[in-house]
Design an enzyme around this catalytic site. Structure first.
Site, PDB file in Angstrom:
ATOM      1  N   PRO A   2       2.846   1.085   0.106  1.00 25.87           N
ATOM      2  CG  PRO A   2       2.712  -0.497  -1.556  1.00 25.87           C
ATOM      3  CD  PRO A   2       3.695   0.394  -0.861  1.00 25.87           C
ATOM      4  CD  GLU A   3       0.802   1.938   5.449  1.00 23.84           C
ATOM      5  OE1 GLU A   3       1.181   1.038   6.226  1.00 23.84           O
ATOM      6  OE2 GLU A   3       1.355   3.050   5.400  1.00 23.84           O
TER       7      GLU A   3
END
Length: 271
Positions: A2-3
């Site tokens: 995830p970012e």
């Protein structure tokens, strides 16, 4: 993945339910993440009250009076708040059990995430000390970005994905921001005009804010703290749309590989 948007979505989803509660127990089923989980983590945290959950780049900072638990979700990690009697499933490696009856469970099929403890200010920790400004902060502005890009001959897309230039602009969000700024991703970073840099700063901020509001993006494993997928990519302008007509001009979206990552752009809208 995830970012930044996914990590911020996670932070918002768990902070209100866990902040102010004490940890009763830490259960580590598999300590073999990217770096080994401290063997005495239960001893460190049991009985301690969680004061706050903050975010720095793609790291979550669980603040306690005597130190900080630094959590990274890696490529496939997620954190969910569950009831204490929820059965354990495959790849669920760590539980933080709280005094208010909530259980924070960490799932990570690829085990590239991290749970690290520090008693020093977290900004001095080796994982965080060299990180660039936050893209949604005042530090990230046109003057900063102009100076940061001035000596960079690499293409602009990998440049804005560099965590030493600006944090949290992952692959999806880099393609989408460059589309909105009207900049082709292959352009040398040091060849952008002042006007283009202004547009890019605004586009990065807008894309990340919209992604957070949409709960981030789910491509494979990511879910938020309630188990919901992110839906930002449902309304993508370019990402994942190779060969399809541009929503603005109708031209076919193009794709190429940059730094082992897929890049998408519109040859008419971006120059």
């Amino acid at each position: 993945m995830p970012e930044l948007p996914e990590v911020e979505t996670t932070r918002r989803g768990i902070a209100g339910r866990l902040t102010g509660a004490a940890i009763c127990e830490v259960i580590v089923r598999n300590p073999k993440l990217r770096w080994p989980v401290p063997g005495n983590l239960d001893e460190i945290l049991a009985g301690q009250t969680l004061q706050a959950i903050e975010r720095r780049a793609k790291y979550l900072l669980f603040r306690f009076k005597h130190g900080t638990l630094i959590v990274h979700l890696g490529m496939s990690g997620s954190l969910r708040v569950l009831s204490t009697d929820t059965p354990v499933e495959k790849h669920e490696h760590i539980d933080l059990v709280f005094s208010n009856g909530q259980r924070l469970r960490y799932r990570d099929p690829r085990r590239f995430g991290a749970f690290q403890w520090t008693v020093e200010p977290p900004e001095k920790h080796p994982l965080l000390c060299k990180l660039a400004p936050e893209p949604l902060s005042g530090e990230f502005n046109t003057d900063y970005l102009a100076k940061a890009l001035a000596g960079k001959k690499i293409a602009i897309k990998p440049a804005i994905m560099d965590q030493h230039l600006v944090v949290g602009v992952g692959n999806i969000y880099a393609s989408e921001a460059l589309f909105r700024a009207g900049i082709v991703p292959q352009r040398p970073a040091n060849r952008l005009s002042a006007e283009e840099i202004l547009r890019l700063v605004d586009a990065i901020r807008a894309v990340l804010k919209e992604a957070i509001a949409a709960g981030g993006s789910t491509l494979r494993d990511y879910v938020d703290s309630d188990g919901n997928a992110g839906y930002f990519t449902v309304n993508s302008y370019v990402y994942g749309l190779a060969g399809k007509p541009c929503r603005v001009c109708g031209s076919p979206i193009q794709t190429l590989r940059q730094g082992q990552r897929a890049t998408f752009w519109c040859p008419h809208c971006q120059h």
